[in-house]
Design a protein around this motif. Structure first.
Motif, PDB file in Angstrom:
ATOM      1  N   MET A   1      10.348  -3.589   6.193  1.00 20.06           N
ATOM      2  CA  MET A   1       8.927  -3.881   6.019  1.00 20.06           C
ATOM      3  C   MET A   1       8.560  -3.813   4.547  1.00 20.06           C
ATOM      4  O   MET A   1       9.141  -3.049   3.783  1.00 20.06           O
ATOM      5  CB  MET A   1       8.078  -2.879   6.793  1.00 20.06           C
ATOM      6  CG  MET A   1       8.152  -3.045   8.290  1.00 20.06           C
ATOM      7  SD  MET A   1       6.965  -2.068   9.187  1.00 20.06           S
ATOM      8  CE  MET A   1       5.445  -2.582   8.486  1.00 20.06           C
ATOM      9  N   ALA A   2       7.581  -4.570   4.182  1.00 20.95           N
ATOM     10  CA  ALA A   2       7.137  -4.600   2.798  1.00 20.95           C
ATOM     11  C   ALA A   2       6.324  -3.358   2.468  1.00 20.95           C
ATOM     12  O   ALA A   2       5.595  -2.828   3.302  1.00 20.95           O
ATOM     13  CB  ALA A   2       6.299  -5.840   2.563  1.00 20.95           C
ATOM     14  N   ASN A   3       6.469  -2.901   1.248  1.00 23.43           N
ATOM     15  CA  ASN A   3       5.705  -1.757   0.763  1.00 23.43           C
ATOM     16  C   ASN A   3       4.793  -2.211  -0.366  1.00 23.43           C
ATOM     17  O   ASN A   3       5.112  -3.167  -1.077  1.00 23.43           O
ATOM     18  CB  ASN A   3       6.654  -0.672   0.231  1.00 23.43           C
ATOM     19  CG  ASN A   3       7.356   0.032   1.372  1.00 23.43           C
ATOM     20  OD1 ASN A   3       6.765   0.273   2.394  1.00 23.43           O
ATOM     21  ND2 ASN A   3       8.638   0.332   1.172  1.00 23.43           N
ATOM     22  N   PRO A   4       3.653  -1.510  -0.553  1.00 21.49           N
ATOM     23  CA  PRO A   4       2.777  -1.890  -1.659  1.00 21.49           C
ATOM     24  C   PRO A   4       3.459  -1.660  -3.002  1.00 21.49           C
ATOM     25  O   PRO A   4       4.220  -0.702  -3.173  1.00 21.49           O
ATOM     26  CB  PRO A   4       1.565  -0.988  -1.499  1.00 21.49           C
ATOM     27  CG  PRO A   4       1.860  -0.038  -0.419  1.00 21.49           C
ATOM     28  CD  PRO A   4       3.111  -0.451   0.258  1.00 21.49           C
ATOM     29  N   ALA A   5       3.186  -2.541  -3.962  1.00 16.98           N
ATOM     30  CA  ALA A   5       3.810  -2.439  -5.281  1.00 16.98           C
ATOM     31  C   ALA A   5       3.309  -1.217  -6.029  1.00 16.98           C
ATOM     32  O   ALA A   5       4.049  -0.581  -6.770  1.00 16.98           O
ATOM     33  CB  ALA A   5       3.536  -3.693  -6.088  1.00 16.98           C
ATOM     34  N   ARG A   6       2.016  -0.888  -5.877  1.00 14.39           N
ATOM     35  CA  ARG A   6       1.473   0.303  -6.526  1.00 14.39           C
ATOM     36  C   ARG A   6       0.357   0.889  -5.662  1.00 14.39           C
ATOM     37  O   ARG A   6      -0.180   0.204  -4.793  1.00 14.39           O
ATOM     38  CB  ARG A   6       0.968  -0.008  -7.937  1.00 14.39           C
ATOM     39  CG  ARG A   6      -0.077  -1.085  -8.024  1.00 14.39           C
ATOM     40  CD  ARG A   6      -0.390  -1.462  -9.460  1.00 14.39           C
ATOM     41  NE  ARG A   6       0.663  -2.175 -10.144  1.00 14.39           N
ATOM     42  CZ  ARG A   6       0.912  -3.479 -10.021  1.00 14.39           C
ATOM     43  NH1 ARG A   6       0.188  -4.216  -9.201  1.00 14.39           N
ATOM     44  NH2 ARG A   6       1.861  -4.051 -10.714  1.00 14.39           N
ATOM     45  N   LYS A   7       0.032   2.134  -5.928  1.00 15.54           N
ATOM     46  CA  LYS A   7      -0.944   2.852  -5.115  1.00 15.54           C
ATOM     47  C   LYS A   7      -2.356   2.333  -5.365  1.00 15.54           C
ATOM     48  O   LYS A   7      -2.740   2.088  -6.510  1.00 15.54           O
ATOM     49  CB  LYS A   7      -0.879   4.337  -5.468  1.00 15.54           C
ATOM     50  CG  LYS A   7      -1.839   5.195  -4.683  1.00 15.54           C
ATOM     51  CD  LYS A   7      -1.699   6.654  -5.064  1.00 15.54           C
ATOM     52  CE  LYS A   7      -2.702   7.486  -4.323  1.00 15.54           C
ATOM     53  NZ  LYS A   7      -2.557   8.911  -4.639  1.00 15.54           N
ATOM     54  N   PHE A   8      -3.106   2.157  -4.273  1.00 17.49           N
ATOM     55  CA  PHE A   8      -4.521   1.810  -4.395  1.00 17.49           C
ATOM     56  C   PHE A   8      -5.298   3.099  -4.649  1.00 17.49           C
ATOM     57  O   PHE A   8      -5.087   4.104  -3.963  1.00 17.49           O
ATOM     58  CB  PHE A   8      -5.035   1.194  -3.087  1.00 17.49           C
ATOM     59  CG  PHE A   8      -4.875  -0.293  -3.015  1.00 17.49           C
ATOM     60  CD1 PHE A   8      -5.991  -1.102  -3.054  1.00 17.49           C
ATOM     61  CD2 PHE A   8      -3.634  -0.874  -2.917  1.00 17.49           C
ATOM     62  CE1 PHE A   8      -5.864  -2.474  -2.988  1.00 17.49           C
ATOM     63  CE2 PHE A   8      -3.489  -2.238  -2.859  1.00 17.49           C
ATOM     64  CZ  PHE A   8      -4.602  -3.052  -2.899  1.00 17.49           C
ATOM     65  N   SER A   9      -6.199   3.071  -5.612  1.00 15.19           N
ATOM     66  CA  SER A   9      -7.017   4.251  -5.879  1.00 15.19           C
ATOM     67  C   SER A   9      -7.990   4.462  -4.725  1.00 15.19           C
ATOM     68  O   SER A   9      -8.299   3.539  -3.970  1.00 15.19           O
ATOM     69  CB  SER A   9      -7.785   4.085  -7.195  1.00 15.19           C
ATOM     70  OG  SER A   9      -8.777   3.092  -7.039  1.00 15.19           O
ATOM     71  N   LYS A  10      -8.508   5.668  -4.612  1.00 13.08           N
ATOM     72  CA  LYS A  10      -9.456   5.977  -3.532  1.00 13.08           C
ATOM     73  C   LYS A  10     -10.724   5.144  -3.666  1.00 13.08           C
ATOM     74  O   LYS A  10     -11.306   4.715  -2.678  1.00 13.08           O
ATOM     75  CB  LYS A  10      -9.793   7.464  -3.541  1.00 13.08           C
ATOM     76  CG  LYS A  10      -8.616   8.335  -3.159  1.00 13.08           C
ATOM     77  CD  LYS A  10      -8.998   9.801  -3.204  1.00 13.08           C
ATOM     78  CE  LYS A  10      -7.781  10.643  -2.925  1.00 13.08           C
ATOM     79  NZ  LYS A  10      -7.413  11.463  -4.066  1.00 13.08           N
ATOM     80  N   GLY A  11     -11.162   4.923  -4.891  1.00 14.95           N
ATOM     81  CA  GLY A  11     -12.362   4.116  -5.109  1.00 14.95           C
ATOM     82  C   GLY A  11     -12.173   2.677  -4.660  1.00 14.95           C
ATOM     83  O   GLY A  11     -13.032   2.085  -4.014  1.00 14.95           O
ATOM     84  N   ARG A  12     -11.033   2.092  -5.006  1.00 13.21           N
ATOM     85  CA  ARG A  12     -10.754   0.711  -4.610  1.00 13.21           C
ATOM     86  C   ARG A  12     -10.617   0.605  -3.094  1.00 13.21           C
ATOM     87  O   ARG A  12     -11.126  -0.324  -2.480  1.00 13.21           O
ATOM     88  CB  ARG A  12      -9.489   0.223  -5.298  1.00 13.21           C
ATOM     89  CG  ARG A  12      -9.188  -1.242  -5.065  1.00 13.21           C
ATOM     90  CD  ARG A  12      -8.007  -1.681  -5.881  1.00 13.21           C
ATOM     91  NE  ARG A  12      -8.301  -1.717  -7.287  1.00 13.21           N
ATOM     92  CZ  ARG A  12      -8.619  -2.824  -7.965  1.00 13.21           C
ATOM     93  NH1 ARG A  12      -8.677  -3.968  -7.341  1.00 13.21           N
ATOM     94  NH2 ARG A  12      -8.877  -2.775  -9.238  1.00 13.21           N
ATOM     95  N   ARG A  13      -9.952   1.590  -2.500  1.00 12.43           N
ATOM     96  CA  ARG A  13      -9.795   1.610  -1.040  1.00 12.43           C
ATOM     97  C   ARG A  13     -11.153   1.721  -0.340  1.00 12.43           C
ATOM     98  O   ARG A  13     -11.460   0.961   0.575  1.00 12.43           O
ATOM     99  CB  ARG A  13      -8.921   2.811  -0.644  1.00 12.43           C
ATOM    100  CG  ARG A  13      -8.757   2.991   0.855  1.00 12.43           C
ATOM    101  CD  ARG A  13      -8.345   4.405   1.196  1.00 12.43           C
ATOM    102  NE  ARG A  13      -9.403   5.345   0.884  1.00 12.43           N
ATOM    103  CZ  ARG A  13      -9.226   6.642   0.713  1.00 12.43           C
ATOM    104  NH1 ARG A  13      -8.013   7.164   0.798  1.00 12.43           N
ATOM    105  NH2 ARG A  13     -10.239   7.432   0.455  1.00 12.43           N
TER     106      ARG A  13
END
Length: 61
Positions: A1-13
């Motif tokens: 399965m694909a994984n996200p390239a980088r973490k999404f910040s809490k604000g963006r989420r």
């Protein structure tokens, strides 16, 4: 399965999740009995009817 390239910040989420909620005026509709404006899916304050049936007894002026 694909994984996200980088973490999404809490604000963006949270910003993404907040955009799914509709912000605006409540759904105001015309009562089919007395033709006064009322909130949708609620008993009419003017005549006391909901879904074609009287559910709240009101005094007639």
């Amino acid at each position: 399965m694909a994984n996200p390239a980088r973490k999404f910040s809490k604000g963006r989420r949270d910003r993404r999740r907040a955009s799914t909620f509709k912000v605006g005026a409540p759904g105001i509709v015309e009562c089919p009995q007395c033709h006064e404006m009322k909130l949708g899916h609620r008993v009419c304050k003017h005549c006391g009817y909901y879904n074609g049936k009287e559910v709240v007894a009101t005094e007639v002026e």
